[in-house]
Write an enzyme that holds these catalytic residues in place. Structure first.
Site, PDB file in Angstrom:
ATOM      1  N   VAL A  75     -56.846 -84.560 -15.941  1.00  0.00           N
ATOM      2  CA  VAL A  75     -56.274 -83.430 -16.691  1.00  0.00           C
ATOM      3  C   VAL A  75     -56.143 -82.192 -15.817  1.00  0.00           C
ATOM      4  O   VAL A  75     -55.516 -81.208 -16.215  1.00  0.00           O
ATOM      5  CB  VAL A  75     -57.104 -83.093 -17.954  1.00  0.00           C
ATOM      6  CG1 VAL A  75     -57.080 -84.247 -18.943  1.00  0.00           C
ATOM      7  CG2 VAL A  75     -58.533 -82.682 -17.606  1.00  0.00           C
ATOM      8  N   TYR A 166     -69.582 -74.069 -17.937  1.00  0.00           N
ATOM      9  CA  TYR A 166     -69.352 -74.953 -19.089  1.00  0.00           C
ATOM     10  C   TYR A 166     -69.204 -74.139 -20.369  1.00  0.00           C
ATOM     11  O   TYR A 166     -68.267 -74.333 -21.152  1.00  0.00           O
ATOM     12  CB  TYR A 166     -70.532 -75.922 -19.187  1.00  0.00           C
ATOM     13  CG  TYR A 166     -70.425 -76.954 -20.276  1.00  0.00           C
ATOM     14  CD1 TYR A 166     -69.590 -78.067 -20.137  1.00  0.00           C
ATOM     15  CD2 TYR A 166     -71.184 -76.851 -21.443  1.00  0.00           C
ATOM     16  CE1 TYR A 166     -69.506 -79.027 -21.132  1.00  0.00           C
ATOM     17  CE2 TYR A 166     -71.110 -77.802 -22.437  1.00  0.00           C
ATOM     18  CZ  TYR A 166     -70.272 -78.893 -22.274  1.00  0.00           C
ATOM     19  OH  TYR A 166     -70.199 -79.839 -23.270  1.00  0.00           O
ATOM     20  N   ALA A 169     -65.950 -72.106 -20.565  1.00  0.00           N
ATOM     21  CA  ALA A 169     -64.801 -72.948 -20.926  1.00  0.00           C
ATOM     22  C   ALA A 169     -64.846 -73.350 -22.394  1.00  0.00           C
ATOM     23  O   ALA A 169     -63.828 -73.299 -23.096  1.00  0.00           O
ATOM     24  CB  ALA A 169     -64.787 -74.195 -20.043  1.00  0.00           C
ATOM     25  N   LYS A 170     -66.047 -73.722 -22.861  1.00  0.00           N
ATOM     26  CA  LYS A 170     -66.153 -74.236 -24.226  1.00  0.00           C
ATOM     27  C   LYS A 170     -65.956 -73.129 -25.264  1.00  0.00           C
ATOM     28  O   LYS A 170     -65.531 -73.399 -26.390  1.00  0.00           O
ATOM     29  CB  LYS A 170     -67.504 -74.933 -24.421  1.00  0.00           C
ATOM     30  CG  LYS A 170     -67.637 -76.254 -23.652  1.00  0.00           C
ATOM     31  CD  LYS A 170     -66.491 -77.204 -23.939  1.00  0.00           C
ATOM     32  CE  LYS A 170     -66.814 -78.653 -23.625  1.00  0.00           C
ATOM     33  NZ  LYS A 170     -65.627 -79.528 -23.773  1.00  0.00           N
ATOM     34  N   ARG A 201     -73.449 -90.517 -21.656  1.00  0.00           N
ATOM     35  CA  ARG A 201     -73.814 -90.356 -20.248  1.00  0.00           C
ATOM     36  C   ARG A 201     -74.060 -88.879 -19.942  1.00  0.00           C
ATOM     37  O   ARG A 201     -74.992 -88.523 -19.230  1.00  0.00           O
ATOM     38  CB  ARG A 201     -72.659 -90.893 -19.395  1.00  0.00           C
ATOM     39  CG  ARG A 201     -72.876 -90.777 -17.927  1.00  0.00           C
ATOM     40  CD  ARG A 201     -71.672 -91.224 -17.155  1.00  0.00           C
ATOM     41  NE  ARG A 201     -70.563 -90.270 -17.243  1.00  0.00           N
ATOM     42  CZ  ARG A 201     -69.503 -90.285 -16.454  1.00  0.00           C
ATOM     43  NH1 ARG A 201     -69.392 -91.224 -15.542  1.00  0.00           N
ATOM     44  NH2 ARG A 201     -68.546 -89.387 -16.585  1.00  0.00           N
TER      45      ARG A 201
END
Ligand code: NAD
Length: 308
Positions: A75, A166, A169-170, A201
């Protein structure tokens, strides 16, 4: 047609080679959707791997009598995203559903993290989501139907140690979702967000993976929420939290607040802090302009009261 019926619908799911994305792909295919299983088969930190994760999920879907094709592009690669959408149109003729699910982790506390790692995480979770969504958006608008799903995280909404990139972005995809929910509404395109809680995972080394009963949080327990959010009866602009059989909605509330007047000084803000913070009740705002309207209304009410 109900949410259980995806006959004739075409779904692209990014990062669908394992974990949550795999579960979404199997569920949508079982309900009749033609599925594009996107996954380059990366390691948790986004490094290369030789595993054909997408191919394995396609084989599972076909073995169960469903229709699917694999796409191994990242992506983060504009040409690969374009060719994924072209391949979808060649194979199935349309795109009804996009689930932005691909994800990696490069956790490190902010004072130690390499900024390149932060940018790489942003590239997958945020730019990847923007890129895939931008590629299918005109198709959905033109056909008058579409369902886009963002994947956020409780660590984006509430924060978590070591996850600056993270969480950035979230949280950012929530803003994107809110805008697209507004822009797509008149064209039959609904955009929502899932905040999953699942053993995968990715969560192996986290608080979820560390639980002795982590088995009670299978990816499949998130999937019913996702299937609802990308079905015909889907709401629009909603943040759904799902995991282990529990479902809740996150709203972005703000306090009622107080009107201190246009000439309010920093000291006035400090002195009224408890009132500003607590207020009388909590508002749930539908969009950004709703806050302008609210504040304007408070100013108007106040000027009616005291003539200022
Ligand atoms: P996972 O590691 O099992 O699956 C992620 C998949 O994304 C992998 O198969 C990986 O190969 C793929 N991927 C990585 N980089 C990619 C790229 N550039 N292009 C396309 N695919 C790529 O993890 P998961 O737990 O199933 O996570 C799925 C999504 O849910 C992620 O966005 C994650 O951040 C989010 N999430 C998960 C949880 C949870 O509890 N598991 C909680 C909050 C958010």
């Amino acid at each position: 047609m109900t949410t259980n019926d995806f006959e004739g619908r075409v779904a692209i799911i990014t990062g669908a080679g394992r974990g949550l994305g795999r579960s979404y792909a199997l569920a949508l295919a079982a309900r009749g959707a033609k599925v594009v299983v996107n996954d380059p088969g990366s390691s948790v930190d986004g490094g290369a791997s030789t595993e054909d994760a997408a191919g394995s999920v396609v084989a599972e879907i076909r073995a169960a009598g469903g229709e699917a094709i694999a796409d191994h592009g990242s992506v983060t690669d504009p040409a690969a995203v374009r060719s994924m959408v072209d391949a979808t149109l060649d194979a199935f003729g349309r795109v009804d559903v996009l689930i932005n699910n691909a994800g990696i982790l490069r956790d490190r506390s902010f004072h130690k993290v390499d900024l390149d790692d932060v940018l790489t995480v942003l590239d997958v979770h945020l730019t990847g989501t923007l890129r895939c969504t931008h590629a299918v958006w005109p198709l959905m608008r033109d056909q008058g139907y579409g369902r886009v799903l963002m994947t956020s995280s409780q660590n984006g909404t509430y924060g978590n140690f070591g996850q600056a990139g993270y969480a950035t972005a979230k949280a950012a995809v929530l803003g994107l979702m809110k805008v697209l929910a507004i822009e797509g509404a008149s064209k039959g395109v609904h955009t929502n967000t899932i905040v999953p809680v699942a053993r995968s995972r990715m969560t192996e080394g986290t608080i979820i993976g560390d639980q002795t009963d982590a088995e009670s949080l299978p990816p499949e327990s998130v999937t019913s929420g996702v299937v609802y959010l990308v079905g015909e009866d889907a709401p629009n602009g909603v943040i759904l939290n799902a995991g282990g059989g529990a479902f809740s909605v996150t709203e972005l509330p703000e306090t009622r607040g107080v009107f201190l007047g246009r000439d309010a000084r920093p000291e006035d803000v400090r002195d009224h802090w408890d009132e500003i913070r607590a207020g009388g009740y909590v508002d749930v705002l539908e969009n950004g302009p709703a806050q302008f309207t609210k504040f304007l209304g408070m100013a108007r009410d106040a000027s009616g009261r005291d003539g200022t």
